[in-house]
Motif scaffolding. Structure first.
Motif, PDB file in Angstrom:
ATOM      1  N   ALA A   8       0.825  -1.205   0.000  1.00  0.00           N
ATOM      2  CA  ALA A   8       0.000   0.000   0.000  1.00  0.00           C
ATOM      3  C   ALA A   8       0.856   1.249   0.000  1.00  0.00           C
ATOM      4  O   ALA A   8       1.979   1.261   0.511  1.00  0.00           O
ATOM      5  CB  ALA A   8      -0.936   0.002   1.202  1.00  0.00           C
ATOM      6  N   ILE A  17      -4.010   0.568  -2.629  1.00  0.00           N
ATOM      7  CA  ILE A  17      -3.371  -0.721  -2.891  1.00  0.00           C
ATOM      8  C   ILE A  17      -2.334  -0.580  -3.995  1.00  0.00           C
ATOM      9  O   ILE A  17      -2.594   0.007  -5.043  1.00  0.00           O
ATOM     10  CB  ILE A  17      -4.410  -1.775  -3.293  1.00  0.00           C
ATOM     11  CG1 ILE A  17      -5.362  -2.049  -2.136  1.00  0.00           C
ATOM     12  CG2 ILE A  17      -3.728  -3.080  -3.724  1.00  0.00           C
ATOM     13  CD1 ILE A  17      -6.490  -2.989  -2.488  1.00  0.00           C
ATOM     14  N   ILE A 103      -1.923  -8.160   2.640  1.00  0.00           N
ATOM     15  CA  ILE A 103      -1.167  -6.942   2.384  1.00  0.00           C
ATOM     16  C   ILE A 103       0.149  -7.085   3.146  1.00  0.00           C
ATOM     17  O   ILE A 103       0.153  -7.382   4.350  1.00  0.00           O
ATOM     18  CB  ILE A 103      -1.926  -5.684   2.876  1.00  0.00           C
ATOM     19  CG1 ILE A 103      -3.179  -5.469   2.045  1.00  0.00           C
ATOM     20  CG2 ILE A 103      -1.027  -4.453   2.824  1.00  0.00           C
ATOM     21  CD1 ILE A 103      -2.919  -5.024   0.618  1.00  0.00           C
ATOM     22  N   ILE A 123      -3.215   1.934   6.487  1.00  0.00           N
ATOM     23  CA  ILE A 123      -3.047   0.741   5.653  1.00  0.00           C
ATOM     24  C   ILE A 123      -3.937  -0.391   6.160  1.00  0.00           C
ATOM     25  O   ILE A 123      -4.576  -1.112   5.384  1.00  0.00           O
ATOM     26  CB  ILE A 123      -1.568   0.312   5.608  1.00  0.00           C
ATOM     27  CG1 ILE A 123      -0.740   1.340   4.832  1.00  0.00           C
ATOM     28  CG2 ILE A 123      -1.415  -1.077   4.973  1.00  0.00           C
ATOM     29  CD1 ILE A 123       0.757   1.106   4.888  1.00  0.00           C
TER      30      ILE A 123
END
Length: 514
Positions: A8, A17, A103, A123
Protein backbone atom coordinates in the motif's frame (compact mmCIF):
# COMPACT_ATOMS: atom_id res chain seq x y z
CA UNK A 1 7.66 -16.55 -14.19
CA UNK A 2 5.36 -13.78 -12.95
CA UNK A 3 4.41 -13.30 -9.28
CA UNK A 4 2.29 -10.61 -7.60
CA UNK A 5 2.29 -9.34 -4.03
CA UNK A 6 0.21 -6.55 -2.54
CA UNK A 7 1.21 -3.60 -0.41
CA UNK A 8 0.00 0.00 0.00
CA UNK A 9 0.91 3.65 -0.55
CA UNK A 10 -0.33 6.34 1.84
CA UNK A 11 -1.62 9.60 0.35
CA UNK A 12 -2.81 12.07 2.96
CA UNK A 13 -4.77 9.94 5.44
CA UNK A 14 -5.85 7.37 2.85
CA UNK A 15 -4.04 4.27 1.64
CA UNK A 16 -4.06 2.88 -1.90
CA UNK A 17 -3.37 -0.72 -2.89
CA UNK A 18 -0.09 -1.17 -4.75
CA UNK A 19 0.46 -4.35 -6.76
CA UNK A 20 4.10 -5.46 -6.93
CA UNK A 21 4.62 -7.50 -10.11
CA UNK A 22 7.90 -9.40 -10.40
CA UNK A 23 8.86 -11.20 -13.59
CA UNK A 24 11.92 -13.45 -13.83
CA UNK A 25 13.49 -14.32 -17.18
CA UNK A 26 16.90 -15.15 -18.66
CA UNK A 27 19.50 -12.44 -18.34
CA UNK A 28 21.37 -10.49 -15.65
CA UNK A 29 19.55 -7.13 -15.52
CA UNK A 30 17.45 -5.59 -12.76
CA UNK A 31 14.58 -3.24 -13.75
CA UNK A 32 12.36 -1.30 -11.34
CA UNK A 33 9.40 0.64 -12.75
CA UNK A 34 6.26 2.30 -11.43
CA UNK A 35 7.41 5.79 -10.39
CA UNK A 36 9.65 4.79 -7.43
CA UNK A 37 11.63 7.36 -5.45
CA UNK A 38 15.29 6.97 -4.45
CA UNK A 39 14.48 5.02 -1.28
CA UNK A 40 12.57 2.43 -3.35
CA UNK A 41 15.33 2.26 -5.97
CA UNK A 42 17.85 1.44 -3.24
CA UNK A 43 15.77 -1.53 -2.13
CA UNK A 44 17.67 -3.94 -4.40
CA UNK A 45 20.84 -3.72 -2.31
CA UNK A 46 18.97 -4.05 1.00
CA UNK A 47 17.01 -7.04 -0.28
CA UNK A 48 20.10 -8.81 -1.64
CA UNK A 49 21.96 -8.44 1.66
CA UNK A 50 18.91 -9.49 3.72
CA UNK A 51 18.37 -12.63 1.65
CA UNK A 52 22.03 -13.62 1.79
CA UNK A 53 22.16 -13.17 5.58
CA UNK A 54 19.12 -15.41 5.96
CA UNK A 55 20.26 -18.32 3.83
CA UNK A 56 18.83 -17.31 0.44
CA UNK A 57 20.45 -16.09 -2.77
CA UNK A 58 19.38 -13.16 -4.85
CA UNK A 59 18.62 -14.73 -8.27
CA UNK A 60 21.10 -14.33 -11.10
CA UNK A 61 18.51 -13.56 -13.77
CA UNK A 62 16.74 -10.69 -15.44
CA UNK A 63 14.35 -9.33 -12.81
CA UNK A 64 11.68 -6.84 -13.86
CA UNK A 65 9.64 -5.25 -11.07
CA UNK A 66 6.59 -3.10 -11.77
CA UNK A 67 4.68 -1.27 -9.05
CA UNK A 68 1.12 -0.60 -10.20
CA UNK A 69 -0.66 1.72 -10.60
CA UNK A 70 2.35 3.35 -12.20
CA UNK A 71 1.02 6.93 -11.97
CA UNK A 72 1.18 6.97 -8.12
CA UNK A 73 4.56 7.95 -6.74
CA UNK A 74 6.05 5.26 -4.46
CA UNK A 75 7.94 6.78 -1.54
CA UNK A 76 9.78 5.28 1.41
CA UNK A 77 11.37 1.94 2.22
CA UNK A 78 8.20 0.05 3.20
CA UNK A 79 8.16 -1.73 -0.17
CA UNK A 80 11.28 -3.80 0.63
CA UNK A 81 9.40 -6.74 2.12
CA UNK A 82 6.73 -7.23 -0.61
CA UNK A 83 9.41 -6.99 -3.32
CA UNK A 84 11.64 -9.50 -1.52
CA UNK A 85 8.76 -11.95 -1.00
CA UNK A 86 7.76 -11.70 -4.68
CA UNK A 87 11.36 -12.40 -5.75
CA UNK A 88 11.51 -15.46 -3.48
CA UNK A 89 8.17 -16.64 -4.87
CA UNK A 90 9.67 -16.46 -8.38
CA UNK A 91 12.44 -18.73 -7.04
CA UNK A 92 9.72 -21.01 -5.60
CA UNK A 93 11.00 -20.44 -2.05
CA UNK A 94 7.60 -19.00 -1.04
CA UNK A 95 4.14 -20.43 -1.76
CA UNK A 96 2.71 -17.93 -4.30
CA UNK A 97 -0.88 -19.17 -3.90
CA UNK A 98 -1.32 -17.41 -0.53
CA UNK A 99 0.18 -14.07 -1.54
CA UNK A 100 -3.12 -12.68 -2.78
CA UNK A 101 -4.68 -12.96 0.69
CA UNK A 102 -2.38 -10.52 2.46
CA UNK A 103 -1.17 -6.94 2.38
CA UNK A 104 2.58 -7.05 3.07
CA UNK A 105 4.54 -3.99 4.18
CA UNK A 106 7.89 -3.44 5.88
CA UNK A 107 11.44 -2.12 5.56
CA UNK A 108 14.30 -4.62 5.54
CA UNK A 109 17.51 -4.25 7.48
CA UNK A 110 20.64 -5.87 6.06
CA UNK A 111 20.27 -8.70 8.59
CA UNK A 112 16.68 -9.33 7.48
CA UNK A 113 15.00 -7.68 10.45
CA UNK A 114 11.84 -5.71 9.74
CA UNK A 115 12.00 -2.02 10.57
CA UNK A 116 8.85 0.01 11.43
CA UNK A 117 7.07 2.01 8.75
CA UNK A 118 4.81 5.07 8.70
CA UNK A 119 1.08 4.85 8.13
CA UNK A 120 0.37 1.33 9.41
CA UNK A 121 -3.05 2.38 10.72
CA UNK A 122 -4.51 3.77 7.45
CA UNK A 123 -3.05 0.74 5.65
CA UNK A 124 -4.85 -1.60 8.06
CA UNK A 125 -8.12 0.32 7.53
CA UNK A 126 -7.72 -0.02 3.77
CA UNK A 127 -6.88 -3.75 4.03
CA UNK A 128 -10.08 -4.38 5.99
CA UNK A 129 -12.17 -2.35 3.53
CA UNK A 130 -10.75 -4.34 0.59
CA UNK A 131 -11.55 -7.67 2.32
CA UNK A 132 -7.99 -8.94 2.63
CA UNK A 133 -7.50 -11.90 4.94
CA UNK A 134 -4.65 -10.34 6.87
CA UNK A 135 -1.94 -7.73 7.13
CA UNK A 136 1.75 -8.51 7.62
CA UNK A 137 3.68 -5.68 9.27
CA UNK A 138 6.88 -5.23 11.29
CA UNK A 139 6.34 -6.20 14.92
CA UNK A 140 6.99 -2.59 15.99
CA UNK A 141 3.79 -1.57 14.14
CA UNK A 142 1.49 -4.29 15.47
CA UNK A 143 -0.08 -2.27 18.32
CA UNK A 144 -0.90 0.53 15.89
CA UNK A 145 -2.39 -1.72 13.19
CA UNK A 146 -4.23 -4.00 15.65
CA UNK A 147 -6.57 -1.12 16.50
CA UNK A 148 -8.56 -2.09 13.38
CA UNK A 149 -10.95 -4.93 14.11
CA UNK A 150 -12.18 -7.67 11.78
CA UNK A 151 -8.77 -8.22 10.19
CA UNK A 152 -5.85 -10.37 11.33
CA UNK A 153 -2.67 -8.41 11.91
CA UNK A 154 0.59 -10.38 11.92
CA UNK A 155 3.60 -8.70 13.48
CA UNK A 156 6.85 -10.22 12.22
CA UNK A 157 10.41 -9.83 13.51
CA UNK A 158 12.32 -10.73 10.32
CA UNK A 159 11.96 -11.98 6.77
CA UNK A 160 12.56 -15.61 7.74
CA UNK A 161 9.50 -15.51 9.97
CA UNK A 162 7.43 -14.09 7.09
CA UNK A 163 8.63 -16.85 4.76
CA UNK A 164 7.73 -19.59 7.25
CA UNK A 165 4.29 -18.09 7.79
CA UNK A 166 3.52 -17.87 4.04
CA UNK A 167 4.73 -21.44 3.55
CA UNK A 168 2.16 -22.80 6.01
CA UNK A 169 3.71 -22.31 9.44
CA UNK A 170 0.63 -20.56 10.80
CA UNK A 171 1.49 -18.04 13.45
CA UNK A 172 -1.41 -16.77 15.47
CA UNK A 173 -1.80 -12.97 15.32
CA UNK A 174 -1.03 -11.10 18.51
CA UNK A 175 -4.31 -10.09 20.18
CA UNK A 176 -4.21 -6.75 21.99
CA UNK A 177 -7.18 -5.26 23.83
CA UNK A 178 -6.42 -1.76 22.62
CA UNK A 179 -9.83 -0.33 23.50
CA UNK A 180 -9.55 -1.33 27.15
CA UNK A 181 -6.13 0.30 27.31
CA UNK A 182 -7.56 3.37 25.56
CA UNK A 183 -10.14 4.06 28.27
CA UNK A 184 -7.64 3.35 31.09
CA UNK A 185 -5.22 6.04 29.86
CA UNK A 186 -7.77 8.82 29.30
CA UNK A 187 -7.60 10.22 32.83
CA UNK A 188 -3.83 9.96 33.30
CA UNK A 189 -2.62 13.55 32.76
CA UNK A 190 0.87 14.82 33.42
CA UNK A 191 -0.26 18.35 34.33
CA UNK A 192 -3.12 19.35 36.63
CA UNK A 193 -4.74 22.66 37.52
CA UNK A 194 -4.34 21.75 41.20
CA UNK A 195 -0.71 22.82 40.80
CA UNK A 196 -1.75 26.38 39.87
CA UNK A 197 -2.06 28.79 42.78
CA UNK A 198 -4.11 31.92 42.28
CA UNK A 199 -4.96 33.12 38.75
CA UNK A 200 -8.64 32.44 39.34
CA UNK A 201 -9.74 34.78 36.54
CA UNK A 202 -7.49 33.05 33.99
CA UNK A 203 -8.53 29.57 35.09
CA UNK A 204 -12.16 30.62 34.73
CA UNK A 205 -11.42 31.94 31.23
CA UNK A 206 -9.78 28.61 30.31
CA UNK A 207 -12.78 26.72 31.64
CA UNK A 208 -15.07 28.81 29.42
CA UNK A 209 -12.73 28.27 26.44
CA UNK A 210 -12.71 24.50 26.99
CA UNK A 211 -16.48 24.34 27.44
CA UNK A 212 -17.22 26.14 24.17
CA UNK A 213 -14.17 25.19 22.07
CA UNK A 214 -13.14 28.84 21.89
CA UNK A 215 -9.75 30.12 20.79
CA UNK A 216 -7.91 32.09 23.46
CA UNK A 217 -4.99 34.47 23.95
CA UNK A 218 -3.28 35.37 27.23
CA UNK A 219 -1.40 38.66 27.65
CA UNK A 220 0.93 39.15 30.58
CA UNK A 221 4.52 39.79 31.71
CA UNK A 222 7.20 37.07 31.81
CA UNK A 223 6.82 34.62 34.68
CA UNK A 224 3.10 35.17 35.16
CA UNK A 225 2.27 31.54 34.32
CA UNK A 226 0.98 31.72 30.74
CA UNK A 227 2.79 28.59 29.51
CA UNK A 228 2.09 26.69 32.73
CA UNK A 229 -1.64 27.33 32.39
CA UNK A 230 -1.72 26.47 28.68
CA UNK A 231 -0.06 23.07 29.29
CA UNK A 232 -2.88 22.16 31.66
CA UNK A 233 -5.69 22.98 29.25
CA UNK A 234 -5.92 19.42 27.77
CA UNK A 235 -6.60 18.06 31.27
CA UNK A 236 -9.99 19.86 31.41
CA UNK A 237 -11.10 19.15 27.84
CA UNK A 238 -13.74 16.44 27.24
CA UNK A 239 -12.24 12.96 26.71
CA UNK A 240 -11.65 11.82 23.16
CA UNK A 241 -14.37 9.66 21.68
CA UNK A 242 -13.26 6.45 19.99
CA UNK A 243 -13.83 7.92 16.51
CA UNK A 244 -11.88 11.09 17.40
CA UNK A 245 -9.06 8.96 18.79
CA UNK A 246 -8.90 6.85 15.63
CA UNK A 247 -8.77 9.94 13.39
CA UNK A 248 -6.08 11.57 15.56
CA UNK A 249 -4.04 8.37 15.62
CA UNK A 250 -4.21 8.16 11.82
CA UNK A 251 -2.62 11.60 11.47
CA UNK A 252 0.20 10.77 13.88
CA UNK A 253 0.70 7.40 12.18
CA UNK A 254 1.13 9.02 8.75
CA UNK A 255 3.57 11.54 10.26
CA UNK A 256 5.57 8.77 11.98
CA UNK A 257 4.94 10.35 15.41
CA UNK A 258 3.45 7.33 17.19
CA UNK A 259 5.36 5.72 20.03
CA UNK A 260 5.99 1.99 19.58
CA UNK A 261 4.03 1.30 22.76
CA UNK A 262 1.06 3.36 21.56
CA UNK A 263 -1.98 1.77 19.95
CA UNK A 264 -4.56 4.55 20.18
CA UNK A 265 -3.95 8.15 21.19
CA UNK A 266 -6.09 8.42 24.32
CA UNK A 267 -5.57 12.09 25.24
CA UNK A 268 -6.12 15.23 23.24
CA UNK A 269 -2.90 16.38 21.53
CA UNK A 270 -1.04 19.43 22.77
CA UNK A 271 1.35 20.90 20.19
CA UNK A 272 3.61 23.85 20.96
CA UNK A 273 5.75 24.79 17.93
CA UNK A 274 8.72 27.13 18.30
CA UNK A 275 8.33 30.64 16.93
CA UNK A 276 10.96 29.95 14.22
CA UNK A 277 8.66 27.38 12.55
CA UNK A 278 8.19 27.61 8.78
CA UNK A 279 4.90 27.73 6.89
CA UNK A 280 5.35 24.17 5.59
CA UNK A 281 6.09 22.79 9.06
CA UNK A 282 3.00 24.53 10.43
CA UNK A 283 0.38 23.64 7.80
CA UNK A 284 2.01 20.56 6.20
CA UNK A 285 3.27 19.66 2.74
CA UNK A 286 6.86 19.39 1.54
CA UNK A 287 8.44 17.29 -1.20
CA UNK A 288 7.26 14.18 0.67
CA UNK A 289 3.91 15.48 1.99
CA UNK A 290 3.48 15.27 5.74
CA UNK A 291 0.87 16.67 8.16
CA UNK A 292 1.89 19.95 9.78
CA UNK A 293 1.56 21.09 13.37
CA UNK A 294 -2.02 22.27 12.89
CA UNK A 295 -3.04 18.76 11.79
CA UNK A 296 -1.02 17.07 14.55
CA UNK A 297 -3.07 19.25 16.94
CA UNK A 298 -6.36 17.94 15.44
CA UNK A 299 -8.95 17.36 18.19
CA UNK A 300 -6.56 19.01 20.65
CA UNK A 301 -4.72 22.25 21.35
CA UNK A 302 -2.22 24.27 19.29
CA UNK A 303 -0.30 26.57 21.64
CA UNK A 304 1.77 29.43 20.22
CA UNK A 305 3.92 30.94 22.94
CA UNK A 306 5.18 34.52 22.37
CA UNK A 307 2.82 34.99 19.44
CA UNK A 308 4.31 38.27 18.09
CA UNK A 309 7.69 36.54 17.70
CA UNK A 310 6.27 34.25 14.99
CA UNK A 311 6.82 35.32 11.42
CA UNK A 312 3.72 37.23 10.35
CA UNK A 313 3.40 35.27 7.09
CA UNK A 314 3.41 32.04 9.12
CA UNK A 315 0.60 33.29 11.35
CA UNK A 316 -1.50 34.43 8.39
CA UNK A 317 -1.62 30.94 6.86
CA UNK A 318 -3.64 29.81 9.90
CA UNK A 319 -6.54 32.12 9.14
CA UNK A 320 -8.37 29.83 6.72
CA UNK A 321 -7.72 26.56 8.67
CA UNK A 322 -9.11 28.21 11.81
CA UNK A 323 -12.37 28.81 9.96
CA UNK A 324 -12.61 25.71 7.77
CA UNK A 325 -11.07 23.23 10.27
CA UNK A 326 -9.24 21.54 7.41
CA UNK A 327 -6.22 22.39 5.25
CA UNK A 328 -5.92 21.64 1.55
CA UNK A 329 -2.33 21.60 0.27
CA UNK A 330 -2.03 21.93 -3.50
CA UNK A 331 1.31 21.51 -5.24
CA UNK A 332 2.33 20.72 -8.81
CA UNK A 333 2.61 16.99 -8.07
CA UNK A 334 -0.15 16.43 -5.52
CA UNK A 335 -3.20 17.78 -3.71
CA UNK A 336 -3.78 16.57 -0.15
CA UNK A 337 -6.35 17.45 2.48
CA UNK A 338 -5.68 17.08 6.20
CA UNK A 339 -8.17 17.75 9.03
CA UNK A 340 -7.17 20.43 11.55
CA UNK A 341 -9.99 21.07 14.01
CA UNK A 342 -8.11 22.42 17.02
CA UNK A 343 -8.32 24.98 19.81
CA UNK A 344 -5.89 27.81 19.15
CA UNK A 345 -4.29 29.11 22.34
CA UNK A 346 -1.65 31.85 22.28
CA UNK A 347 0.32 33.90 24.76
CA UNK A 348 2.19 37.15 24.43
CA UNK A 349 3.91 39.89 26.39
CA UNK A 350 2.29 43.36 26.43
CA UNK A 351 5.45 44.91 24.94
CA UNK A 352 8.94 43.89 23.73
CA UNK A 353 10.47 44.05 27.23
CA UNK A 354 7.38 42.40 28.70
CA UNK A 355 6.66 44.80 31.55
CA UNK A 356 4.21 47.36 30.17
CA UNK A 357 1.67 48.03 32.91
CA UNK A 358 3.47 45.80 35.44
CA UNK A 359 3.29 47.37 38.93
CA UNK A 360 6.67 45.96 40.05
CA UNK A 361 8.82 46.54 36.94
CA UNK A 362 9.47 49.56 34.77
CA UNK A 363 8.81 49.27 31.03
CA UNK A 364 11.74 50.55 28.93
CA UNK A 365 9.93 50.41 25.57
CA UNK A 366 9.03 53.48 23.57
CA UNK A 367 5.44 53.96 22.31
CA UNK A 368 6.64 53.25 18.77
CA UNK A 369 8.27 49.97 19.81
CA UNK A 370 5.12 48.88 21.61
CA UNK A 371 2.94 49.74 18.62
CA UNK A 372 5.18 47.85 16.18
CA UNK A 373 5.27 44.86 18.53
CA UNK A 374 1.52 44.69 18.94
CA UNK A 375 0.81 45.28 15.25
CA UNK A 376 2.59 42.02 14.35
CA UNK A 377 -0.73 40.30 15.06
CA UNK A 378 -3.16 41.15 12.29
CA UNK A 379 -6.78 42.09 12.83
CA UNK A 380 -8.17 39.13 10.82
CA UNK A 381 -6.21 36.66 12.96
CA UNK A 382 -7.23 38.38 16.18
CA UNK A 383 -10.82 38.29 14.92
CA UNK A 384 -10.71 34.49 15.18
CA UNK A 385 -9.79 34.57 18.88
CA UNK A 386 -12.89 34.65 21.10
CA UNK A 387 -11.30 35.07 24.53
CA UNK A 388 -8.61 37.63 25.31
CA UNK A 389 -7.39 37.54 28.89
CA UNK A 390 -4.87 39.67 30.79
CA UNK A 391 -2.77 37.86 33.37
CA UNK A 392 -0.70 39.26 36.24
CA UNK A 393 1.99 37.43 38.25
CA UNK A 394 1.03 36.17 41.69
CA UNK A 395 2.84 37.95 44.53
CA UNK A 396 5.28 35.81 46.51
CA UNK A 397 3.47 36.25 49.83
CA UNK A 398 0.19 35.14 48.26
CA UNK A 399 1.93 32.28 46.47
CA UNK A 400 3.39 30.94 49.73
CA UNK A 401 0.09 31.13 51.62
CA UNK A 402 -2.29 29.73 49.04
CA UNK A 403 -3.68 26.23 49.20
CA UNK A 404 -3.56 23.95 46.14
CA UNK A 405 -6.02 24.97 43.45
CA UNK A 406 -9.11 23.16 42.19
CA UNK A 407 -8.14 19.89 40.45
CA UNK A 408 -8.61 19.42 36.73
CA UNK A 409 -11.04 16.55 37.29
CA UNK A 410 -13.58 18.87 38.95
CA UNK A 411 -13.29 21.48 36.20
CA UNK A 412 -13.53 18.80 33.51
CA UNK A 413 -16.87 17.58 34.90
CA UNK A 414 -18.38 21.03 34.42
CA UNK A 415 -16.89 21.28 30.92
CA UNK A 416 -18.30 17.88 29.92
CA UNK A 417 -21.75 18.84 31.21
CA UNK A 418 -21.69 22.06 29.13
CA UNK A 419 -20.52 20.19 26.02
CA UNK A 420 -23.38 17.70 26.35
CA UNK A 421 -25.85 20.59 26.32
CA UNK A 422 -24.24 21.90 23.13
CA UNK A 423 -24.19 18.50 21.43
CA UNK A 424 -27.91 18.13 22.05
CA UNK A 425 -28.60 21.69 20.84
CA UNK A 426 -26.70 21.27 17.57
CA UNK A 427 -27.67 17.68 16.86
CA UNK A 428 -29.55 18.72 13.71
CA UNK A 429 -26.64 20.79 12.34
CA UNK A 430 -23.95 18.95 10.43
CA UNK A 431 -20.40 19.82 11.48
CA UNK A 432 -21.48 21.95 14.46
CA UNK A 433 -20.52 20.47 17.83
CA UNK A 434 -19.77 23.42 20.10
CA UNK A 435 -20.58 27.11 20.51
CA UNK A 436 -17.38 28.32 18.85
CA UNK A 437 -18.58 26.78 15.57
CA UNK A 438 -21.90 28.66 15.48
CA UNK A 439 -22.70 30.67 12.36
CA UNK A 440 -23.99 34.24 12.47
CA UNK A 441 -27.50 33.05 11.72
CA UNK A 442 -27.38 30.58 14.61
CA UNK A 443 -26.50 33.39 17.01
CA UNK A 444 -30.00 34.82 16.59
CA UNK A 445 -31.57 31.44 17.33
CA UNK A 446 -29.48 30.30 20.29
CA UNK A 447 -27.57 33.26 21.74
CA UNK A 448 -29.88 36.24 21.43
CA UNK A 449 -29.94 38.12 24.77
CA UNK A 450 -33.01 39.79 26.27
CA UNK A 451 -33.61 43.55 25.94
CA UNK A 452 -31.92 44.42 29.23
CA UNK A 453 -28.79 42.42 28.38
CA UNK A 454 -28.71 43.85 24.87
CA UNK A 455 -28.79 47.39 26.23
CA UNK A 456 -25.93 46.59 28.61
CA UNK A 457 -23.94 45.17 25.69
CA UNK A 458 -24.55 48.36 23.68
CA UNK A 459 -23.35 50.54 26.54
CA UNK A 460 -20.26 48.36 27.09
CA UNK A 461 -19.28 48.52 23.44
CA UNK A 462 -19.59 52.31 23.40
CA UNK A 463 -17.87 52.91 26.75
CA UNK A 464 -14.99 50.45 26.23
CA UNK A 465 -14.68 51.32 22.53
CA UNK A 466 -15.13 47.68 21.54
CA UNK A 467 -14.86 46.94 17.86
CA UNK A 468 -17.79 45.73 15.79
CA UNK A 469 -16.16 42.33 15.30
CA UNK A 470 -16.38 41.79 19.07
CA UNK A 471 -20.20 41.60 18.99
CA UNK A 472 -20.53 38.05 17.63
CA UNK A 473 -17.61 36.79 19.72
CA UNK A 474 -19.20 38.14 22.90
CA UNK A 475 -22.49 36.38 22.13
CA UNK A 476 -20.75 33.05 21.48
CA UNK A 477 -18.79 33.24 24.72
CA UNK A 478 -21.90 34.37 26.62
CA UNK A 479 -23.77 31.33 25.28
CA UNK A 480 -21.00 29.08 26.66
CA UNK A 481 -21.07 30.82 30.06
CA UNK A 482 -24.84 30.26 30.14
CA UNK A 483 -24.31 26.56 29.34
CA UNK A 484 -21.85 26.24 32.22
CA UNK A 485 -24.56 27.69 34.45
CA UNK A 486 -27.17 25.34 32.86
CA UNK A 487 -29.18 28.39 31.82
CA UNK A 488 -31.40 28.04 28.73
CA UNK A 489 -31.25 31.81 28.11
CA UNK A 490 -28.33 34.22 27.77
CA UNK A 491 -28.73 36.61 30.69
CA UNK A 492 -27.14 39.83 31.93
CA UNK A 493 -24.37 38.22 34.07
CA UNK A 494 -23.33 36.03 31.12
CA UNK A 495 -23.01 39.05 28.81
CA UNK A 496 -21.09 40.98 31.46
CA UNK A 497 -18.53 38.20 31.91
CA UNK A 498 -18.16 37.73 28.15
CA UNK A 499 -17.47 41.46 27.69
CA UNK A 500 -14.63 41.12 30.18
CA UNK A 501 -12.91 38.64 27.86
CA UNK A 502 -12.41 41.22 25.06
CA UNK A 503 -9.40 43.02 26.53
CA UNK A 504 -7.62 43.63 23.22
CA UNK A 505 -10.68 45.39 21.79
CA UNK A 506 -10.62 48.07 24.47
CA UNK A 507 -9.60 51.58 23.52
CA UNK A 508 -6.34 51.58 25.50
CA UNK A 509 -5.16 48.42 23.70
CA UNK A 510 -6.22 49.86 20.34
CA UNK A 511 -3.95 52.82 20.96
CA UNK A 512 -1.03 50.39 21.23
CA UNK A 513 -1.54 49.03 17.73
CA UNK A 514 -4.34 46.46 17.93
Amino acid sequence: MLVKTYCAAVNGLDATIITVEVNKSRGVMFHLTGLPDNAVRESRDRIAAALENNGYRFPVAEITINMAPADIRKEGSGYDLPIAIAILACEQKVDSERLGDYIIIGELGLDGRLQPIKGALPIAIMARAEKYKGLIVPKANIREAAVVNNINVYGMENISEVIRFLNGDHAEPEIIDTRKLFFEQQSDYEFDFADVKGQQNVKRAMEVAAAGGHNMIMIGPPGSGKSMLAKRLPSILPPLSLSESLETTQIHSVAGKLNRETSLISQRPFRSPHHTISQVALVGGGSNPQPGEISLAHNGVLFCDELPEFNRSVLEVMRQPLEDRKITISRAKYTIEYPCSFMFVASMNPCPCGYYGDPTHTCVCSPGQIQRYMSKISGPLLDRIDIQCEIQPVAFNDLAKMEPGEPSSAIRERVIAARKIQEERYRAFKGIHCNAQMTERMLHDFAQPDAKSLEMLRMAMERLKLSARAYGRILKVARTIADLAASPEVQLPHIAEAVGYRNLDRGDWAERGL
